[in-house]
Write a protein that holds these residues in place. Structure first.
Motif, PDB file in Angstrom:
ATOM      1  N   TYR A  37       0.882  -0.918  -0.312  1.00  0.00           N
ATOM      2  CA  TYR A  37       0.168  -0.529  -0.076  1.00  0.00           C
ATOM      3  C   TYR A  37       0.931   1.256  -0.159  1.00  0.00           C
ATOM      4  CZ  TYR A  37      -4.114  -2.754   1.341  1.00  0.00           C
ATOM      5  OH  TYR A  37      -5.249  -3.492   1.522  1.00  0.00           O
ATOM      6  N   ARG A  38       0.072   2.469  -0.362  1.00  0.00           N
ATOM      7  CA  ARG A  38       1.073   3.507  -0.539  1.00  0.00           C
ATOM      8  C   ARG A  38       0.324   4.966   0.507  1.00  0.00           C
ATOM      9  NH1 ARG A  38       1.996   5.490  -6.619  1.00  0.00           N
ATOM     10  NH2 ARG A  38      -0.002   5.446  -7.085  1.00  0.00           N
ATOM     11  N   GLN A  39       1.258   5.697   0.270  1.00  0.00           N
ATOM     12  CA  GLN A  39       0.071   6.537   1.178  1.00  0.00           C
ATOM     13  C   GLN A  39       0.693   8.129   1.189  1.00  0.00           C
ATOM     14  OE1 GLN A  39      -1.557   6.760   5.482  1.00  0.00           O
ATOM     15  NE2 GLN A  39      -3.343   7.800   4.855  1.00  0.00           N
ATOM     16  N   ALA A  40      -0.275   9.130   0.531  1.00  0.00           N
ATOM     17  CA  ALA A  40       1.100  10.431   0.380  1.00  0.00           C
ATOM     18  C   ALA A  40       0.034  11.228   1.122  1.00  0.00           C
ATOM     19  CB  ALA A  40       0.583  10.855  -0.957  1.00  0.00           C
ATOM     20  N   PRO A  41       1.009  12.196   1.284  1.00  0.00           N
ATOM     21  CA  PRO A  41       0.355  13.635   2.561  1.00  0.00           C
ATOM     22  C   PRO A  41      -1.022  14.277   2.114  1.00  0.00           C
ATOM     23  CG  PRO A  41       2.898  13.753   1.700  1.00  0.00           C
ATOM     24  CD  PRO A  41       1.926  12.613   1.510  1.00  0.00           C
ATOM     25  N   GLY A  42      -1.786  13.753   2.722  1.00  0.00           N
ATOM     26  CA  GLY A  42      -3.098  14.216   2.816  1.00  0.00           C
ATOM     27  C   GLY A  42      -4.026  13.686   2.150  1.00  0.00           C
ATOM     28  N   LYS A  43      -3.880  12.088   1.207  1.00  0.00           N
ATOM     29  CA  LYS A  43      -4.354  11.270   0.866  1.00  0.00           C
ATOM     30  C   LYS A  43      -4.873   9.919   1.673  1.00  0.00           C
ATOM     31  CE  LYS A  43      -2.996  12.524  -3.426  1.00  0.00           C
ATOM     32  NZ  LYS A  43      -2.994  12.357  -5.089  1.00  0.00           N
ATOM     33  N   THR A  91       5.087   9.727  -5.496  1.00  0.00           N
ATOM     34  CA  THR A  91       5.447  10.116  -3.777  1.00  0.00           C
ATOM     35  C   THR A  91       4.381   9.414  -2.903  1.00  0.00           C
ATOM     36  OG1 THR A  91       7.608  12.217  -4.701  1.00  0.00           O
ATOM     37  CG2 THR A  91       6.060  12.055  -2.510  1.00  0.00           C
ATOM     38  N   ALA A  92       5.138   9.067  -1.774  1.00  0.00           N
ATOM     39  CA  ALA A  92       4.408   8.843  -0.813  1.00  0.00           C
ATOM     40  C   ALA A  92       5.284   7.677   0.393  1.00  0.00           C
ATOM     41  CB  ALA A  92       3.112   7.115  -1.087  1.00  0.00           C
ATOM     42  N   ALA A  93       4.552   7.050   1.619  1.00  0.00           N
ATOM     43  CA  ALA A  93       4.949   5.764   2.234  1.00  0.00           C
ATOM     44  C   ALA A  93       4.381   4.666   1.968  1.00  0.00           C
ATOM     45  CB  ALA A  93       4.994   6.510   3.944  1.00  0.00           C
ATOM     46  N   TYR A  94       5.309   4.203   1.841  1.00  0.00           N
ATOM     47  CA  TYR A  94       4.929   2.833   1.279  1.00  0.00           C
ATOM     48  C   TYR A  94       5.057   1.649   2.359  1.00  0.00           C
ATOM     49  CZ  TYR A  94       5.097   3.942  -3.341  1.00  0.00           C
ATOM     50  OH  TYR A  94       4.595   4.832  -4.626  1.00  0.00           O
ATOM     51  N   TYR A  95       3.693   0.894   2.455  1.00  0.00           N
ATOM     52  CA  TYR A  95       4.069  -0.552   3.555  1.00  0.00           C
ATOM     53  C   TYR A  95       2.993  -1.453   3.102  1.00  0.00           C
ATOM     54  CZ  TYR A  95       2.360   4.375   6.115  1.00  0.00           C
ATOM     55  OH  TYR A  95       2.747   5.435   6.838  1.00  0.00           O
ATOM     56  N   CYS A  96       3.964  -2.389   3.943  1.00  0.00           N
ATOM     57  CA  CYS A  96       3.671  -3.895   3.092  1.00  0.00           C
ATOM     58  C   CYS A  96       2.384  -4.468   4.284  1.00  0.00           C
ATOM     59  CB  CYS A  96       4.762  -5.303   3.610  1.00  0.00           C
ATOM     60  SG  CYS A  96       5.632  -4.990   4.393  1.00  0.00           S
ATOM     61  N   LYS A  97       2.115  -5.118   3.836  1.00  0.00           N
ATOM     62  CA  LYS A  97       0.759  -5.759   4.439  1.00  0.00           C
ATOM     63  C   LYS A  97       0.560  -7.408   4.479  1.00  0.00           C
ATOM     64  CE  LYS A  97      -3.383  -6.456   3.714  1.00  0.00           C
ATOM     65  NZ  LYS A  97      -5.306  -6.267   3.928  1.00  0.00           N
ATOM     66  N   GLY A 113       6.462   0.931   6.987  1.00  0.00           N
ATOM     67  CA  GLY A 113       6.860   2.159   5.889  1.00  0.00           C
ATOM     68  C   GLY A 113       8.227   2.657   6.021  1.00  0.00           C
ATOM     69  N   THR A 114       8.112   2.305   4.373  1.00  0.00           N
ATOM     70  CA  THR A 114       9.010   3.570   3.690  1.00  0.00           C
ATOM     71  C   THR A 114       8.958   4.560   3.047  1.00  0.00           C
ATOM     72  OG1 THR A 114      11.287   2.988   2.879  1.00  0.00           O
ATOM     73  CG2 THR A 114       9.362   1.523   2.073  1.00  0.00           C
ATOM     74  N   GLN A 115       9.933   5.621   2.983  1.00  0.00           N
ATOM     75  CA  GLN A 115       9.515   7.235   2.329  1.00  0.00           C
ATOM     76  C   GLN A 115      10.032   6.329   0.773  1.00  0.00           C
ATOM     77  OE1 GLN A 115       7.109   9.353   3.062  1.00  0.00           O
ATOM     78  NE2 GLN A 115       7.821  10.157   0.963  1.00  0.00           N
TER      79      GLN A 115
END
Length: 120
Positions: A37-43, A91-97, A113-115
């Motif tokens: 997964y990934r999560q960008a700021p504000g998203k 560009t985002a923080a990337y997470y594994c699940k 997470g890793t940026q």
């Protein structure tokens, strides 16, 4: 104890490549579907790619299809995300699940997470 440790993030120029890794421990890795997964700021957090427990089937978000490749090595308890032709919008923080599917659906674990930053 259960651990998922992502690595490989960093700063890369548009068009560049990165390879993320997620090393698992504390559970039977081969019984788990793995998802990036990934999560960008504000998203909101979004699914990027998924691979089944055996590695025989994969799924990609449309936004990364053809550019990213997910793979796993069950002998090394590690899942990878190869990212090519990177764009600023990646560009985002990337997470594994990890999600257990064998012998039954069950436990779910997340990494820290890793940026990834794509910028010139």
């Amino acid at each position: 104890q259960v651990q998922l440790v992502e690595s490989g993030g960093g700063l890369v120029q548009p068009g560049g490549s990165l390879r993320l890794s997620c090393a698992a421990s504390g559970f039977t890795f081969s019984n788990y579907t793995m998802t990036w997964y990934r999560q960008a700021p504000g998203k909101e957090r979004e699914l990027v790619a998924r691979i089944t427990y055996s590695g025989t089937s994969t799924y990609y978000a449309d936004s990364v299809k053809g550019r990213f490749t997910i793979s796993r090595d069950n002998a090394k308890n590690t899942v990878y995300l190869e990212m090519n032709s990177l764009k600023p919008e990646d560009t985002a923080a990337y997470y594994c699940k990890a999600k257990r599917v064998l012998p039954t659906w069950g436990a779910e674990y997340w990494g820290q997470g890793t940026q990834v930053t794509v910028s010139s």
